[in-house]
Design an enzyme around this catalytic site. Structure first.
Site, PDB file in Angstrom:
ATOM      1  N   CYS A 403      -2.830  -9.114  -1.457  1.00 15.97           N
ATOM      2  CA  CYS A 403      -3.141  -8.712  -2.692  1.00 15.97           C
ATOM      3  C   CYS A 403      -2.095  -7.682  -3.256  1.00 15.97           C
ATOM      4  O   CYS A 403      -1.100  -8.190  -3.589  1.00 15.97           O
ATOM      5  CB  CYS A 403      -4.547  -8.000  -2.968  1.00 15.97           C
ATOM      6  SG  CYS A 403      -5.226  -7.859  -4.614  1.00 15.97           S
ATOM      7  N   HIS A 532      -7.762 -12.251  -1.008  1.00 15.21           N
ATOM      8  CA  HIS A 532      -7.996 -11.586   0.459  1.00 15.21           C
ATOM      9  C   HIS A 532      -8.395 -12.364   1.504  1.00 15.21           C
ATOM     10  O   HIS A 532      -9.597 -12.440   1.771  1.00 15.21           O
ATOM     11  CB  HIS A 532      -9.022 -10.389   0.182  1.00 15.21           C
ATOM     12  CG  HIS A 532      -8.487  -9.400  -0.820  1.00 15.21           C
ATOM     13  ND1 HIS A 532      -7.875  -8.282  -0.511  1.00 15.21           N
ATOM     14  CD2 HIS A 532      -8.481  -9.356  -2.167  1.00 15.21           C
ATOM     15  CE1 HIS A 532      -7.686  -7.413  -1.493  1.00 15.21           C
ATOM     16  NE2 HIS A 532      -7.979  -8.025  -2.711  1.00 15.21           N
ATOM     17  N   GLU A 534      -8.459 -11.637   4.469  1.00 15.00           N
ATOM     18  CA  GLU A 534      -9.211 -11.067   5.438  1.00 15.00           C
ATOM     19  C   GLU A 534     -10.874 -11.275   5.310  1.00 15.00           C
ATOM     20  O   GLU A 534     -11.590 -10.843   6.266  1.00 15.00           O
ATOM     21  CB  GLU A 534      -8.978  -9.376   5.447  1.00 15.00           C
ATOM     22  CG  GLU A 534      -9.357  -8.791   4.349  1.00 15.00           C
ATOM     23  CD  GLU A 534      -8.410  -8.724   3.084  1.00 15.00           C
ATOM     24  OE1 GLU A 534      -7.722  -9.809   3.000  1.00 15.00           O
ATOM     25  OE2 GLU A 534      -8.075  -7.937   2.384  1.00 15.00           O
TER      26      GLU A 534
HETATM   27  N1  GLN Z   1      -4.149  -3.133  -8.138  1.00 13.18           N
HETATM   28  C1  GLN Z   1      -3.660  -4.496  -7.840  1.00 13.18           C
HETATM   29  C2  GLN Z   1      -4.463  -5.284  -8.996  1.00 13.18           C
HETATM   30  O1  GLN Z   1      -5.389  -4.693  -9.575  1.00 13.18           O
HETATM   31  C3  GLN Z   1      -4.189  -4.996  -6.556  1.00 13.18           C
HETATM   32  C4  GLN Z   1      -5.599  -4.900  -6.281  1.00 13.18           C
HETATM   33  C5  GLN Z   1      -6.018  -5.088  -4.529  1.00 13.18           C
HETATM   34  O2  GLN Z   1      -4.900  -5.021  -3.928  1.00 13.18           O
HETATM   35  N2  GLN Z   1      -6.957  -5.391  -4.151  1.00 13.18           N
HETATM   36  O3  GLN Z   1      -4.316  -6.394  -9.517  1.00 13.18           O
END
Ligand code: GLN
Length: 555
Positions: A403, A532, A534
């Site tokens: 992410c 994600h 994970e």
């Molecule tokens: N801050 C980034 C976004 O909102 C990444 C979010 C995250 O890592 N969950 O796109």
């Protein structure tokens, strides 16, 4: 959560026996009620029971999404896009099944629906009161979750500790369910037994008080899980069980263990699942062995060590919180390492420290076999993260970006390979000339209206992987589905240029508009995903990206 349709199937479903096990905590918080809930659940499942697990959190927040990670720990995202407590993640990992959004509620969620129903005359002009309307709403949510999963037994973990003001109405809901269905509801009390250093002996008195508090709510424990540094001995078991009219085997020894995955094995030895099924009068015989026994052997195997540096910033209350904030990431790394017969060593690298000492990058990464940048938000520590990406790319150290870690990879490439020195994400530099990462279209209006709660791009989305890429090879599939939680995205305007430089978009949304995963050509392992992975890693089903990453790090 629509009404069940009137088919013959749902009629039998309604007749089906639905049993509920409430898990409540005594003496203090942080004794691992979530792991107890998940462990009992997985053992019941091994006896052929259809199990689901729910969490009720006492706070007013409607979900966990708007809370600071250092407040709350990691936010877990369900398949259907709910931002929940990390215990839901534990349930998924232990039960090896997806837990839907209906399985999670907070005081905020419950009150919100009661108030909304009242506003639409749903109570027909009656006075709406905390009791019974709040407990009734809680019960109807438990029922809905049971139906949704067609569960025989539903584990319901009540957040907070006995004696707290906050969870009284949840206990009242449990009491009401027990009153209406005395044979189908059990209560497990997870309580802490201190062993004060000055005495060197385990004390049961705080738990006796906790039992009294439970009694005040009109409830009695059917099982007591004695959490402590040590296993509770027979003398104390007898004392406690006598105290509340239980049999000695109803007091379960639950000493600290070095891995949460060893908890089911401990309970298996004490026949906890069989005991519960007997109490429910189910006449089911549990298997002699549990798969968790074999799993514990994998954990203890002294394989080759693999040292992974996790670059994050949520350190403010010490290492403990870091572990909590990146819980799923750490679990996923462990699952993959154990699967490969390796011993994971996880090292925290503070991105803010890195940012302050850019000349010492080499020192920070000395002896590190792989670098991982997990999700994140905002400005703090970003320059440090970018240094970590640059190091991984240039020194050919295996890299996995998740992410924010993917967004960092794109920004680093734009800055240091394409030469756009001010490249950034509009999350932290709204006026950058090179917004390599920018706000998603659908998000703009939400941000103008400060509509932050539950409005990110959340939950499952499909992604198409490009032939010939490392990602495709690792997944062994063209179409994958992964969970998301973000507002910003890779700006397609830079896709061609970055691909020309070697940063390949190895996967995108089916309409090819959203880049979901990137990888560097000519690098032993450099993969960064907008989603994600994970959240999908499980002890018995490690995630292919993590397995690939650890494999590369072991080389
Ligand atoms: N801050 C980034 C976004 O909102 C990444 C979010 C995250 O890592 N969950 O796109």
């Amino acid at each position: 959560m629509g009404k069940p349709q009137k088919t013959s199937k749902s009629r039998t479903a309604r007749q089906k026996r639905r049993m509920t096990i409430f898990v409540v905590g005594g003496v203090m918080s942080g004794v691992g009620k979530g792991v107890v809930t998940a462990s009992i659940g997985t053992l019941l499942k091994e006896c052929g029971i259809n199990v689901t697990a729910m969490k009720i959190d006492p706070y007013i927040n409607v979900d966990a999404g708007t809370m600071n990670p250092t407040e709350h720990g990691e936010v877990f995202v369900t398949k259907d896009g709910m931002e929940t407590d990390q215990d839901i993640g534990n349930y998924e990992r232990f039960l090896n099944q997806d837990i839907p959004r209906v399985n999670y509620m907070t005081t905020g969620t419950v009150y919100k629906s009661v108030i909304e129903r009242e506003r639409s005359l749903g109570y027909g002009g009656k006075t709406v009161e905390a009791v019974p309307h709040i407990p009734l709403e809680i019960i109807s949510r438990i029922r809905a979750a049971q139906e949704a999963s067609d569960a025989d037994i539903t584990m319901v973990e009540i957040g907070g500790t006995l004696g707290e003001y906050q969870n009284v109405l949840f206990l009242e809901a449990a009491r009401m369910m027990k009153r209406d269905h005395p044979k189908d509801v059990l209560t497990v009390l997870v309580s802490y037994m201190p062993v004060p250093a000055t005495l060197g002996e385990m004390k049961t008195k705080p738990t006796q008080y906790a039992i009294k508090l439970l009694n005040e709510s009109g409830m009695f424990p059917d099982l007591i899980v004695a959490r402590s540094t040590h296993a509770i001995d027979d003398v104390r078991k007898a004392k406690l069980s006598r105290n509340c009219g239980l049999n000695p085997e109803d007091v379960v020894a639950a000493p600290d263990v070095d891995s949460i995955y060893k908890v089911p094995t401990d309970y298996k030895k004490q026949k906890v699942a069989q005991n519960i099924l007997n109490k429910l009068g189910l006449g089911v015989k549990c298997p002699a062995k549990s798969k968790w026994g074999e799993f514990a052997k994998k954990i203890d195997k002294d394989g080759k060590h693999v040292k992974i540096g996790v670059v994050g910033k949520y350190f403010s209350t010490g290492d403990f919180v870091l572990g909590d904030v990146y819980l799923c990431v750490l679990e996923a790394l462990k699952h993959a390492a154990w699967d490969l017969g390796a011993k994971p060593e996880l090292v925290w690298i503070n991105s803010e420290e890195l940012e302050k000492n850019p000349k010492n990058v080499n020192k920070f990464f000395k002896g590190i076999d792989g670098i991982l940048i997990p999700g994140g938000f905002g400005n703090r520590g970003v320059e440090g993260k970018l240094l970590a990406v640059k190091y991984a790319r240039e020194k050919k150290v295996p890299y996995l970006g998740l992410c924010y870690g993917m967004q960092m990879a794109a920004i680093e490439a734009a800055r240091n390979v394409l030469g756009y020195k001010d490249a950034s994400t509009t999350e932290i530099s709204p006026d950058t000339k090179h917004p390599v990462i920018h706000l998603m279209n659908e998000q703009e209006e939400k941000m103008i209206n400060t509509n932050y709660g539950g409005t990110m791009r959340l939950g499952d989305y499909p992604c198409v992987l490009k032939d010939g890429t490392l990602a495709r090879k690792l997944y062994g599939n063209e179409i994958i589905v992964e969970r998301h939680r973000h507002r910003y995205e890779f700006n397609p305007k830079y896709r061609k240029e970055l691909e020309g430089a070697g940063l390949i978009a190895s996967g995108a949304s089916p309409n090819d508009k959203l880049v979901e995963i990137v990888e560097w050509k000519n690098h032993p392992f450099f993969i960064a995903a907008q989603f994600h992975p994970e959240f999908l890693s499980r002890p018995f089903k490690p995630h292919p990206l993590f397995v690939g990453f650890i494999k590369a790090a072991l080389k």
